[in-house]
Write a protein that holds these residues in place. Structure first.
Motif, short mmCIF file in Angstrom:
data_model
loop_
_atom_site.label_atom_id
_atom_site.label_comp_id
_atom_site.label_asym_id
_atom_site.label_seq_id
_atom_site.Cartn_x
_atom_site.Cartn_y
_atom_site.Cartn_z
N GLU A 8 0.82 -1.21 0.00
CA GLU A 8 0.00 0.00 0.00
C GLU A 8 0.86 1.27 0.00
O GLU A 8 0.56 2.23 -0.70
N THR A 9 1.90 1.26 0.81
CA THR A 9 2.69 2.49 0.99
C THR A 9 3.81 2.64 -0.01
O THR A 9 4.32 3.73 -0.23
N GLY A 10 4.23 1.52 -0.63
CA GLY A 10 5.45 1.56 -1.41
C GLY A 10 6.63 1.49 -0.45
O GLY A 10 6.45 1.42 0.78
N PHE A 11 7.84 1.53 -1.00
CA PHE A 11 9.01 1.38 -0.14
C PHE A 11 10.21 2.11 -0.75
O PHE A 11 10.48 1.99 -1.94
N VAL A 12 10.87 2.88 0.10
CA VAL A 12 12.13 3.52 -0.30
C VAL A 12 13.15 3.19 0.78
O VAL A 12 13.01 3.64 1.93
N ALA A 13 14.15 2.37 0.45
CA ALA A 13 15.20 2.07 1.42
C ALA A 13 16.09 3.30 1.56
O ALA A 13 16.63 3.80 0.57
N ALA A 14 16.21 3.77 2.80
CA ALA A 14 16.99 5.00 3.02
C ALA A 14 18.47 4.79 2.69
O ALA A 14 19.15 5.70 2.25
N ASP A 15 18.95 3.60 2.95
CA ASP A 15 20.34 3.26 2.61
C ASP A 15 20.43 1.75 2.44
O ASP A 15 19.43 1.04 2.58
N GLN A 16 21.62 1.23 2.15
CA GLN A 16 21.73 -0.21 1.90
C GLN A 16 21.34 -1.03 3.12
O GLN A 16 20.76 -2.12 3.00
N PRO A 30 10.62 10.52 -3.08
CA PRO A 30 12.01 10.82 -3.45
C PRO A 30 13.03 9.79 -2.94
O PRO A 30 12.90 9.26 -1.85
N ALA A 31 14.01 9.56 -3.80
CA ALA A 31 15.14 8.68 -3.45
C ALA A 31 16.37 9.24 -4.13
O ALA A 31 16.94 8.61 -5.03
N PRO A 32 16.81 10.43 -3.71
CA PRO A 32 17.93 11.09 -4.41
C PRO A 32 19.20 10.24 -4.41
O PRO A 32 19.96 10.27 -5.39
N HIS A 33 19.43 9.46 -3.33
CA HIS A 33 20.65 8.65 -3.28
C HIS A 33 20.65 7.58 -4.37
O HIS A 33 21.69 7.27 -4.94
N LEU A 34 19.47 7.04 -4.69
CA LEU A 34 19.40 6.02 -5.75
C LEU A 34 19.57 6.65 -7.12
O LEU A 34 20.21 6.09 -8.00
N LEU A 35 18.97 7.83 -7.31
CA LEU A 35 19.15 8.54 -8.58
C LEU A 35 20.64 8.82 -8.81
O LEU A 35 21.16 8.61 -9.90
N ARG A 36 21.31 9.29 -7.73
CA ARG A 36 22.75 9.55 -7.86
C ARG A 36 23.51 8.27 -8.20
O ARG A 36 24.39 8.26 -9.04
N GLU A 37 23.11 7.15 -7.54
CA GLU A 37 23.79 5.88 -7.82
C GLU A 37 23.63 5.50 -9.29
O GLU A 37 24.52 4.91 -9.90
N MET A 38 22.46 5.85 -9.88
CA MET A 38 22.22 5.55 -11.29
C MET A 38 22.73 6.67 -12.20
O MET A 38 22.44 6.70 -13.38
N ARG A 39 23.49 7.59 -11.61
CA ARG A 39 24.06 8.74 -12.34
C ARG A 39 22.96 9.54 -13.07
O ARG A 39 23.05 9.81 -14.27
N LEU A 40 21.92 9.86 -12.27
CA LEU A 40 20.82 10.68 -12.80
C LEU A 40 20.69 11.92 -11.92
O LEU A 40 21.04 11.87 -10.73
N PRO A 41 20.17 13.03 -12.48
CA PRO A 41 19.97 14.22 -11.66
C PRO A 41 19.03 13.86 -10.49
O PRO A 41 18.05 13.15 -10.70
N ALA A 42 19.34 14.34 -9.31
CA ALA A 42 18.59 13.91 -8.13
C ALA A 42 17.61 14.96 -7.64
O ALA A 42 16.84 14.72 -6.72
#
Lengths: 720, 720
Positions: free
Chosen positions: B102-110, B706-718
C-alpha cells in the motif's frame, strides 16, 4: 401558451451567460451580419449579409421536417433529411412482401414515389416577425398567474389569427425567456413522398449500440419530395399533385470535408439552458440528474422484474422500458459531462463576474431587484421539487392512469370556448389526443401499471408531510399496503383498459364522463382539484419568471455589448445557425478520434448480426473498392461520417452542414456521448456533432443502390 | 528433458516461416552482427558487433529475475524490473503495521534494504555454448521414444555436470525445434533485496481492468539489489553480504522517447509458434482455442455456481477462478487476433510458396520425406486431441487429485537413480514439489473438487469409445451417476486433504505410499499405468518431431538464405533482442492511439476505488505540475507509458528498452490486447509492446516518493 414557450419556461430558471468560447453559439439569422468579421476569420467565404433573413434564400431552404430539420436539395422539392427522421415514413410503406426498411427504396421516377403517411409534415418558414409588444400589451402591470395567462391568451389570439390563412401552421416563439416574442408563419406541406432510402442496416448501422458513439459509420439519410396541388396550394396527398417548387435549395458540394475546414450548420435546435443561473446548474448536477436517474432506475427495475416470465407484459412495456433506459443513460451522461466540464464552478464564476459588473453599472435598480427576486423564486420552487418530480412521473408516464386524467381534464376544457382552452386541449390538438387514447391499448397491462404506480407512490408517501397533497393521500392512503389495496380495488373494476369503452368516453359527452362510476375516472376526478392547484402554483411561478427573467437577459446583453461580444438566445426550436470547423477530439489521454471515418470501419464492425449486419451489396461494393470521384484524395478510400465542433442539440437532426462556400458538405445526425451535457454547457474539448459525409451519400447513390436520375436532379455526377 | 525443450515441443508441431515483416523478429545475440545494416537503417547508432555475445557487456546486464527479465542499472548491483515481477518480494516484506504494497518502499540506505524472500532468484548468464553434437550423439539412428529419451538423458548429464560448479544453475535450450542445443550457465544470485517500490496503486494502477489495455498509466517498476558473500561467492541472505558487482549495467537516458524513435528490447521471451505448420495454425484457430474456451468456461461456471453462498469455497477457489478466466479471455483474444490477422490464410500461402520452392530445390530427398512425415504425425495426434486436452486438465489442474497422482509418480521415480528420474522429479525439483503439497491446503474444498472432476468426466465420458482409456473407465464408470458415486466414495474417505497426512506421505517411504489404502492414493495408483502409457505415446510422437522438425528448419533457413533474409528461431526462454520503433496504432477506423501517455490519464481514470485509486501524493504532485526536466518538451507535461512495435511475448516482462544509443529509455511490462495472438503471428498493424517511460520513473523518484541517493547511484539528476 405555445409549446416553445412552455419548453423554454418549464425548468424554471434565469438566464446568465458564460463567456462564449470561439465555436459556441446558436445564432439567430438576424445576428449573422453583425458576426460577419468573425465568420470571415473562421473561414467563411460567402456573404454573411445574405444570411440575415431566415425567410429568404438560402436559409429558407432549411425546413422543419418530421419534427426535426431537413433541407431542399433540388428545384423540384427534393428534400434531404435523416433516415431516422423519415423512419416512420419508410415504415408506413413497408408491407410483408415489400420490407422497405430491410431493402431500402429507390423510386424509379416521380410516379413511383410513395406517400410518407398522413402525419408527416414539412414546414417552410415564410414569416418570422417580432410581436413582443402585442404579446405583452395585456400583461403589463400584471404579475404571476395573471401575467402568465395574459401572455398565453395573446399567443393564442396571434396563432388563431395567423392560422386563418389556409395552409399555414403558426406559433409564437419566446426568445430570451420572455424578453422578446416572435410569430412564426410556416407553410405546412402535407403531401410528402418517399424518394430514396438506404436499407436500415446501412441507414442506422449500429443502431442503439452506436447511438451517441464516435467513430460512426451510418448512412443516416433519406430523400423525400414535397408535393402541392396543381394550383400550387397546400394539399393532402393526391395523385394529381405536382412537386413543390421551394423558394431555395442547397447544392451538394463535389469536395469532401477535411480536418480544420470551416463548416456551418442551420437547423431547429430544440432547447438549451446555457443562460441559466448558477443555482440551476448546481441543482441540476447535485439533485435533478441523480434523483431522476434513481427514480427511473426504480421504474426500470419494476418493468424488468415483472417482464421476466411474462412475455405479454414484456412486449407491452418494451417501448416504455427503452425510453426509460435511454433517459436514464442520457441523464447519467449529462451529469458525467457537467462534472467533467466543471460546469458548476464555471457558471458560478461567470455569474459572480457578471453580478460584480452589474453592482457597479448604471443599470436601473429595478433590474437588480428583479435578479434577487428570480433567485428567490427558484429557491422557493426547490422546496417541493421532490414532490413535483414524483407527481410529474406519476401523472404523465403511467399509461391508463394518464388517460383517465387526460379525459377528465379534456372534459373540463371543453366547457370553455376553444380559444380559452388550455394548450394541448384545443381543437387543433384533438388528433393527437385521439392517437394517445388509442396507443394505450398496446402499452398497458394492469399488473404492471399497478406495480409502477406503487413504486412511485412509495416515494411519494415517504415525502415529508408538508410536501404531500391531501387528495393524493385520500386516494392512496399513507402506507404501501393502503396504496396497494386502493389500486387493486380501482384496477379490479375499471373498464377503461378496454379500447372501445375508452373511445366511447372520448367521443361521448363530457357529462357522461364526469358522472361515470368507473373507478379510474372517479379517481381522476377526485385528483383533479389537486392537479389544478399544483398547476396554478406552477403557472404563478412561471408567470413571475417570464416577467422577471427578461431583466436579466437585458442586463446580460448590456454586459456583453460593453465588450463587443454577441449573445445568442438559448435554443427554443427556432432556426439557428452555428459555425465551427471539422475536427476530431481526444476522448481521453492517449486516444485520438480522427474527424473522418471510412468504409473500413463498416467491415470492422460487421458481425452479420443486427445492428451490425451491413447489407451484402454494401460489403461487396467496399470489397470491390470502386470509389471513383467520391474517394477522399488523401485517405484514398471512401469516407462515411465526419465530426465537427458545431454547436447543436436535439432537433438538429437532419440539419444541413455547409462548407466555406455555403455548399452542402454534410448532414447532421447525432452528437458524441461526451456532449450529452451540451444543452447546459458547451465544452470546447468535447462538444462534437456527427455528420454524414455527402461523398458517402453520392457513392451509395452512384455505385451501391444507384439512382442516377436523382443525382442528375441534384446536379451531381451520376456515374462516378 | 529440459523445461524449455518440453515447452517448445508440447503443442507438437512443425516449423514453417512466414516472411518476416520489417519489425518482426526475436533475434539471438549471435545473429546481430549480420543484421548490422538493417539495424543502422532502422536508426541504431551504436555498434551492432558489440551485441554479438550475450555473456559480455552490454547484453549480460540483462538477466533473468523472478522468472521474467531484469537489468542491472548501477555498478553496485541495482536491478530494475517490473513491479509485478517483484510483487512477491514486496508482499513478503509486508506486515500488518507496515503494508509495503500500500505504501510503497524507499530504502533510506543499503542497511535498510529488505530481503526479497528465499525463492527470489536473479540469474546472470555466464555461458551460452553450443552442445548439439553432445546432445545428439546417443540419439543418432534412434527414433521416437528412444530418440526422445536419448536427448533427455544427454541433457540431464550436461546439466548435472554443469551444476557441479558452485552457484551455477544450468539448462539446455532446444533451438529450432531440435536442430541445435545450447547449454546455458547462469550464476544464481540468491540474496536479492528490495530497494525501491512505488505503492501498488501506482505500480499496478488499473490492475486487472487495465491488463492488456492501452492507453496505460502504470508505474510498473521496482528496484532490487543483488548481494553476494564478502568473498564474492553466491550466498543465501546474510547481513554481512555485500552488493554484487555486475559485469555490466545500463545507463538510464536523460531523453524521452518520441513517435518514430528507434528502440531495441533485450529479454527472455518464453515461447512462440511463429515457425509452425499451417496445419497447426488452422487447428489452433478452428479447434484448440474454441474448445479450450468452452472447457474452461464449463469449469468457471462450476466454480461460480458453487461459490455463490459458500464464502469459504469462494476464497479457496478465487485463485483458480482468476487464472481460468484469464486463460479463457486470452484464448478468446488470441483467436480474435488470428482471425483479424487472417493468420490461417497467410500461413497457408507462405507454406505453399516454401513447399513449391522446396520441390524444385536441390535439398536432399530425405528432407522432403521428413516434411511429409511431420505432417502425418500432427494429423495422427489430432485423432486423440479431445481426450488429451480433457485428461490434461483433469490430471494437472484439480488440486488434491493432482497431488495424489504426483505422490504416486514421485514414489515411482524415487526407485531410480536421480540422473534417470523424470524431469520435475529429480532432487533439484524437491523444493518445488514440497511447496505444491503445502499449497493444496489453501486451494481445496472436497465438494468443489468433485464438481470440477465431474464436469470434466462428463466431457470425457461423451468421447467416442476409441478415445477412452480402460483405467479411467474402470475408475469412474461410463455415466455421470457412476462417476458421481465413485467420487463420493473416494472423497468421503480420503485423508489426503489433511495437510499433516499428505506431508507424512511425502516425507515417508515410497512403499508406505504404494501400500496405503487411502482411496485417493489407491485411485492414483490404479490410473498410473494409463498415464504412463499416454505419456509414452506422447514422448514417442515428440521424439519423432524432435528428430524430424530440424529438417524443416534447415530447409527453411536455406530458403531464407537464398534471398538474403535472416530467420530467427522461435522463442524458447533464451535471451533475444528485437528492434523497432516508438509508434501508436489504429485499433479501429476513426481511432488512433498516440504512443505516449501522460499524467492527465491518471487523473482521468482516478475514481478513488481500487484499482483506480491513485495515491494522494501522486495526485497532489500532478496537480502541482512540477515536472521539471522530466517533462516532455513537446507535450509540456509528464509522460507515463509508451508504446512500440517491438516483438515480444510472455517472459519479456521487465525487459529493458534501449534507444538508438543503447541507453535505457523504457521498461517493458505488457502488450496490448490486439497482440495476444502474437505468439503465433506478428501482425504489424496491431503488435505493440507497452513500456514505462524512464522519465516517469525519474519524476516519481525525484518529486513524488524521493530517493535522491538512488538517482545519484544511477548517475541521474537527483533534484529536477
Amino acid at each position: 401558451m405555445s409549446v416553445v414557450l412552455r419548453a423554454a419556461v418549464l425548468a424554471g430558471g434565469l438566464a446568465l451567460a458564460l463567456e462564449a468560447t470561439a465555436d459556441e453559439g446558436m445564432w439567430m439569422a438576424s445576428q449573422l451580419p453583425d458576426l460577419a468579421p468573425a465568420l470571415r476569420a473562421a473561414g467563411f467565404q460567402a456573404d454573411a449579409a445574405a444570411l440575415a433573413d431566415l425567410t429568404r434564400p438560402p436559409l429558407n431552404a432549411v425546413v422543419k421536417a418530421g419534427g426535426a430539420t431537413g433541407a431542399f436539395v433540388s428545384a423540384n422539392g427534393l428534400l434531404l433529411t435523416n433516415h431516422h427522421v423519415a423512419y416512420g415514413a419508410i415504415q408506413y410503406n413497408a408491407r410483408a412482401d415489400r420490407n422497405l426498411l430491410e431493402t431500402g427504396f429507390v423510386a424509379a421516377d416521380q410516379a413511383a414515389e410513395l406517400p410518407a403517411g398522413p402525419d408527416f409534415r414539412v414546414l417552410v418558414t415564410v414569416g418570422f416577425d417580432r410581436v413582443t409588444d402585442e404579446v405583452l400589451k395585456a400583461a403589463q402591470g400584471k404579475k404571476g398567474r395573471a401575467y402568465f395567462d395574459a401572455v398565453e391568451a395573446a399567443n393564442k389570439t396571434i396563432v388563431a389569427a395567423c392560422e386563418r390563412e389556409p395552409g399555414m401552421r403558426c406559433s409564437v416563439a419566446t426568445m430570451d425567456y420572455g424578453a422578446e416574442f416572435f410569430r412564426i408563419r410556416q407553410l405546412e406541406l402535407r403531401d410528402v413522398r418517399l424518394v430514396y432510402a438506404p436499407p436500415s442496416a446501412a441507414g442506422k448501422y449500429g443502431d442503439e449500440i452506436d447511438n451517441f458513439v464516435w467513430p460512426r459509420h451510418s448512412a443516416d439519410f433519406t430523400l423525400l419530395r414535397a408535393y402541392v396541388a396543381p394550383d400550387g396550394s397546400v394539399a393532402d396527398f393526391a395523385p394529381e399533385n405536382r412537386p413543390y417548387q421551394p423558394p431555395a435549395h442547397l447544392q451538394i458540394t463535389h469536395d469532401g470535408p477535411k480536418d480544420g475546414d470551416f463548416v456551418m450548420l442551420a437547423g431547429y435546435p430544440g432547447i438549451t439552458y446555457r443562460h441559466r443561473l448558477s443555482y440551476e446548474v448546481t441543482e441540476r448536477v447535485d439533485w435533478g440528474l441523480p434523483t431522476s436517474v434513481e427514480l427511473l432506475t426504480g421504474l426500470i427495475r419494476v418493468i424488468e422484474t415483472r417482464s421476466a416470465g411474462n412475455a405479454e407484459a414484456a412486449v407491452r412495456y418494451a417501448s416504455l422500458l427503452a425510453s426509460l433506459k435511454n433517459a436514464s443513460k442520457r441523464f447519467s451522461g449529462e451529469r458525467e459531462g457537467l462534472l467533467r466540464g466543471d460546469a458548476k464552478q464555471l457558471r458560478e464564476t461567470a455569474e459572480q463576474t457578471f453580478l460584480a459588473w452589474l453592482a457597479t453599472s448604471r443599470q436601473p435598480a429595478a433590474i437588480k431587484r428583479d435578479i434577487d427576486q428570480v433567485g428567490r423564486l427558484l429557491r422557493d420552487a426547490s422546496a417541493t421539487r421532490e414532490r413535483d418530480l414524483i407527481l410529474g412521473l406519476l401523472t404523465r408516464h403511467i399509461q391508463l392512469f394518464n388517460a383517465a386524467i387526460t379525459l377528465q381534464r379534456r372534459a373540463l376544457e371543453h366547457d370553455k370556448p376553444d380559444a380559452r382552452r388550455e394548450s394541448g386541449y384545443q381543437q387543433r390538438d384533438e388528433t393527437l389526443l385521439l392517437a394517445q387514447m388509442k396507443q394505450v391499448q398496446r402499452r398497458y397491462e394492469p399488473g404492471m401499471e399497478q406495480a409502477l404506480l406503487l413504486s412511485l407512490l412509495a416515494r411519494y408517501q415517504a415525502l415529508p408531510k408538508e410536501q404531500r397533497v391531501a387528495e393524493f393521500d385520500a386516494a392512496f392512503g399513507s402506507t404501501g399496503p393502503e396504496a396497494e389495496k386502493a389500486l387493486a380495488a380501482i384496477y379490479g373494476t375499471t373498464r377503461l383498459g378496454d379500447e372501445e369503452t375508452r373511445l366511447a368516453y372520448f367521443n361521448g359527452p363530457a357529462d357522461a364522463l364526469r358522472q361515470s362510476n368507473d373507478a379510474l375516472l372517479v379517481l381522476a376526478a377526485q385528483l383533479q382539484p389537486a392537479l389544478l392547484r399544483l398547476e396554478h402554483e406552477r403557472k404563478q411561478r412561471e408567470g413571475e419568471l417570464l416577467r422577471l427573467r427578461p431583466s436579466y437577459m437585458r442586463a446580460l446583453k448590456a454586459w456583453y455589448a460593453q465588450s463587443q461580444r454577441a449573445l445568442y438566445p438559448d435554443a427554443n426550436g427556432t432556426l439557428r445557425v452555428s459555425y465551427g470547423r471539422v475536427t476530431g477530439f481526444r476522448p481521453r489521454d492517449g486516444v485520438e478520434y480522427t474527424p473522418v471515418t471510412t468504409v473500413a470501419g463498416i467491415v470492422e464492425k460487421h458481425s452479420g448480426k443486427v445492428p451490425f449486419d451491413a447489407p451484402a451489396a454494401l460489403l461487396a461494393a467496399i470489397a470491390k473498392g470502386d470509389f471513383g470521384a467520391t474517394a477522399d484524395p488523401t485517405l484514398k478510400t471512401q469516407t462515411v461520417n465526419f465530426l465537427s465542433n458545431l454547436d447543436s442539440t436535439g432537433g438538429n437532426s437532419g440539419s444541413p452542414v455547409l462548407n466555406a462556400r455555403g455548399e452542402l458538405v454534410g448532414l447532421n445526425f447525432d452528437s458524441n456521448w461526451e456532449s450529452v451535457s451540451a444543452s447546459w454547457q458547451y465544452d470546447p474539448r468535447y462538444k462534437r456533432a456527427i455528420h454524414v459525409d455527402m461523398r458517402y451519400l453520392r457513392w451509395l447513390m452512384e455505385k451501391v443502390w444507384p439512382a442516377p436520375h436523382l443525382l442528375r436532379e441534384m446536379r451531381l455526377p451520376a456515374d462516378g
